[in-house]
Write a protein that holds these residues in place. Sequence first.
Motif, PDB file in Angstrom:
ATOM      1  N   LYS A 145       0.839  -1.103   0.022  1.00 44.06           N
ATOM      2  CA  LYS A 145      -0.111   0.102   0.057  1.00 44.06           C
ATOM      3  C   LYS A 145       0.818   1.356  -0.048  1.00 44.06           C
ATOM      4  O   LYS A 145       0.306   2.303  -0.370  1.00 44.06           O
ATOM      5  N   GLY A 146       2.181   1.264   0.242  1.00 50.36           N
ATOM      6  CA  GLY A 146       2.985   2.466   0.269  1.00 50.36           C
ATOM      7  C   GLY A 146       2.678   3.161   1.403  1.00 50.36           C
ATOM      8  O   GLY A 146       3.201   4.371   1.555  1.00 50.36           O
ATOM      9  N   LEU A 147       2.264   2.683   2.498  1.00 50.57           N
ATOM     10  CA  LEU A 147       2.045   3.418   3.789  1.00 50.57           C
ATOM     11  C   LEU A 147       3.475   3.811   4.505  1.00 50.57           C
ATOM     12  O   LEU A 147       3.446   5.020   4.866  1.00 50.57           O
ATOM     13  N   TYR A 148       4.412   3.212   4.219  1.00 51.46           N
ATOM     14  CA  TYR A 148       5.619   3.472   4.998  1.00 51.46           C
ATOM     15  C   TYR A 148       6.162   4.656   4.138  1.00 51.46           C
ATOM     16  O   TYR A 148       6.735   5.788   4.733  1.00 51.46           O
ATOM     17  N   ALA A 149       6.254   4.573   2.964  1.00 50.86           N
ATOM     18  CA  ALA A 149       6.801   5.636   1.962  1.00 50.86           C
ATOM     19  C   ALA A 149       6.163   6.977   2.167  1.00 50.86           C
ATOM     20  O   ALA A 149       6.568   7.957   2.382  1.00 50.86           O
TER      21      ALA A 149
END
Length: 198
Positions: A145-149
Amino acid sequence: MTVNKNIYPIFDRMLSRTDKENLLEQRGVMLWFTGLSGSGKSTVAIALERELHRRGLLCRILDGDNIRTGINANLGFSADDRKENIRRIAEVAKLFVDTGIITIAAFISPTEELRQMAAEIIGHDDFKEIYISTPIEECERRDVKGLYAKARRGEVKDFTGISAPFEAPACPALKLDTSHLSIEESVDQLLKLLGIEP
């Protein structure tokens, strides 16, 4: 004036936990999975649920998908709401455990305070803390989901491990690093913790 010491008399007439456990031929217990987003909590929980089911043991998973869309749909992500989220989860979990069900909670639950609150509600004898200790680098690599980015760019506020702290458990009942252990190996260790031959 006489004070009624038992203001909840229905409890005296309900079947006991022992009655339920005897019916199911199993003991209720709480496996509380904690760890960073992407650490493998839900994946391991689902694999364990399938293995317990295969062995004829009744199990229930509680995670964000079935809690945040239902009983806790009215809660946000403020500190107070996060605490209330865990409190409600623990109260529901206690009902399952008291019914003799092997119950798995898969929540980040990032602080020792939150996890201790859950343990006190459920009961320390029934509460097994499982630390899914997968390193943050691996969690980020898995993050579809790209949440860390987004969190690193400041687009997601109070993201655990980036802009909000995660307190690793000091003395978990079991520690599983899914960057080194396969799902099968993780499940085997959990079965052993439950006193079940893998």
